[in-house]
Design a protein around this motif. Structure first.
Motif, PDB file in Angstrom:
ATOM      1  N   MET A  26      24.599  44.215  65.906  1.00 29.19           N
ATOM      2  CA  MET A  26      26.234  44.217  65.814  1.00 29.19           C
ATOM      3  C   MET A  26      26.643  44.736  67.621  1.00 29.19           C
ATOM      4  N   GLY A  27      27.171  43.787  67.722  1.00 32.10           N
ATOM      5  CA  GLY A  27      28.596  44.067  69.589  1.00 32.10           C
ATOM      6  C   GLY A  27      29.259  44.463  68.823  1.00 32.10           C
ATOM      7  N   ILE A  28      30.199  45.483  69.327  1.00 28.01           N
ATOM      8  CA  ILE A  28      31.670  45.728  69.492  1.00 28.01           C
ATOM      9  C   ILE A  28      32.625  45.241  69.923  1.00 28.01           C
ATOM     10  N   LEU A  29      33.508  44.811  69.773  1.00 30.65           N
ATOM     11  CA  LEU A  29      35.000  43.934  69.779  1.00 30.65           C
ATOM     12  C   LEU A  29      36.491  44.536  69.755  1.00 30.65           C
ATOM     13  N   GLN A 242      28.715  57.645  79.933  1.00 34.77           N
ATOM     14  CA  GLN A 242      27.431  57.792  80.536  1.00 34.77           C
ATOM     15  C   GLN A 242      26.905  57.593  79.431  1.00 34.77           C
ATOM     16  N   ARG A 243      26.959  57.793  77.901  1.00 32.10           N
ATOM     17  CA  ARG A 243      26.495  57.960  76.748  1.00 32.10           C
ATOM     18  C   ARG A 243      24.953  56.607  76.754  1.00 32.10           C
ATOM     19  N   ALA A 244      25.058  55.222  76.900  1.00 41.47           N
ATOM     20  CA  ALA A 244      23.829  53.864  77.391  1.00 41.47           C
ATOM     21  C   ALA A 244      23.466  54.465  76.634  1.00 41.47           C
ATOM     22  N   ILE A 245      22.421  55.201  77.491  1.00 42.63           N
ATOM     23  CA  ILE A 245      20.974  55.207  76.795  1.00 42.63           C
ATOM     24  C   ILE A 245      20.476  56.064  75.921  1.00 42.63           C
ATOM     25  N   HIS A 265      27.612  49.259  71.689  1.00 44.08           N
ATOM     26  CA  HIS A 265      28.870  48.595  73.042  1.00 44.08           C
ATOM     27  C   HIS A 265      27.858  47.901  73.810  1.00 44.08           C
ATOM     28  N   ASP A 266      26.590  48.950  74.407  1.00 46.11           N
ATOM     29  CA  ASP A 266      25.732  48.558  74.438  1.00 46.11           C
ATOM     30  C   ASP A 266      25.108  47.261  74.881  1.00 46.11           C
ATOM     31  N   VAL A 267      24.876  46.425  74.430  1.00 42.54           N
ATOM     32  CA  VAL A 267      24.228  44.736  73.248  1.00 42.54           C
ATOM     33  C   VAL A 267      22.802  44.880  74.727  1.00 42.54           C
ATOM     34  N   LYS A 268      22.822  44.602  75.136  1.00 40.01           N
ATOM     35  CA  LYS A 268      22.202  44.001  76.104  1.00 40.01           C
ATOM     36  C   LYS A 268      21.069  44.850  76.258  1.00 40.01           C
TER      37      LYS A 268
END
Length: 284
Positions: A26-29, A242-245, A265-268
């Motif tokens: 679910m991508g955040i918009l 900086q929290r994507a991973i 947030h980090d869909v890919k």
């Protein structure tokens, strides 16, 4: 942590079907000026639609549109303002093959969004606003019921639990039962443990480690921990960007424990991690 299978269930979202036996991103918009991680980046219609299409290309099968920030201490937004932010974006995205979720607690906003083409009600307040339960039943659409105590302005003071996982399960069960009593169909319900809402960092980590226990409630599960503060704390104080991973790791751990949808947030990065996991399960 215990590995769990994903639910054998199909969610009908307009003409689309979401097979919940496979994990969905679910991508955040956020069409808001003040969300904690991406406030102000997508709060024009054109920018919002462009970001949604980019997330779809990256692997999002659901787009979650929010017109009200629910970060800790966030100011209230009028229904009229929320409608102005959300409905034009829904109208623009309704022509695309994607499930549209609305992150709102306001029945009037949800009614207008469904009329414009939205499919899913994602409510951080678990249908507690006046007429929310009745509206959810009347709209006859999938709903996501999240655990929270209080409001964004007060929730950080309400993190007293005997056992956070068991208490969240009990309180979610009560809200689900209220929805069922109001006429919401059981096959339309998904639950969300509410990472970051009325929970401190240690409690969030315990809840993530014991997320598999929520499968006992018998409903599909959403995990929404993207860039949350407790992820930053586990990373030694990393800022939101900086929290994507760390977020990808948390979502992968969630899916392994039975969550069929993750809000990111980090869909890919998230979609790629889940593709590897699916390949391991023989899903490719």
């Amino acid at each position: 942590m215990q590995l769990m299978p994903l639910p054998q269930r199909i969610w009908q979202c307009g003409q689309l079907q979401l097979d919940l036996s496979r994990p969905h991103v679910m991508g955040i918009l956020n069409v808001t000026p003040d969300s904690f991680s991406d406030g102000g980046q997508h709060n024009s219609k054109d920018a919002a639609v462009a970001h949604a299409l980019a997330m779809m290309a990256e692997g999002a099968t659901v787009i979650d549109i929010g017109g009200e920030s629910t970060r800790p201490g966030a100011a209230a937004v009028s229904v009229e303002e929320e409608l102005q932010r959300v409905v034009p974006v829904v109208e623009a995205l309704a022509q695309y093959p994607v499930a549209i979720s609305i992150d709102t607690s306001e029945p009037k906003v949800m009614q207008a969004a469904v009329a414009a083409g939205a499919h899913i009600w994602n409510d951080v307040r678990a249908l507690t606003r006046p007429q929310a339960l009745q509206t959810a039943a009347a709209l006859n659409i999938p709903v996501i019921i999240m655990h929270m105590r209080g409001e964004p302005t007060t929730m950080n003071n309400l993190d007293q639990y005997t056992d956070v996982t068991q208490d969240v399960m009990r309180e979610l069960s009560e809200r689900v039962q209220d929805a069922l009593d109001a006429g919401v169909k059981p096959e339309h319900i998904m639950i969300d443990p509410g990472f970051g809402f009325a929970k401190n960092a240690k409690q969030n980590l315990q809840l993530l480690n014991e997320l598999y226990q929520l499968n006992q409630l018998g409903y599909p599960m959403l995990s929404a921990l993207s860039r949350k503060r407790f992820i930053g704390a586990a990373l030694g104080g990393a800022e939101a960007q900086q929290r994507a991973i760390g977020s990808v790791a948390g979502h992968l751990l969630s899916v392994q424990q039975g969550a069929c949808m993750v809000r990111a947030h980090d869909v890919k990065a998230t979609a790629d991690a889940l593709k590897v996991w699916q390949a391991m399960q023989g899903g490719v």
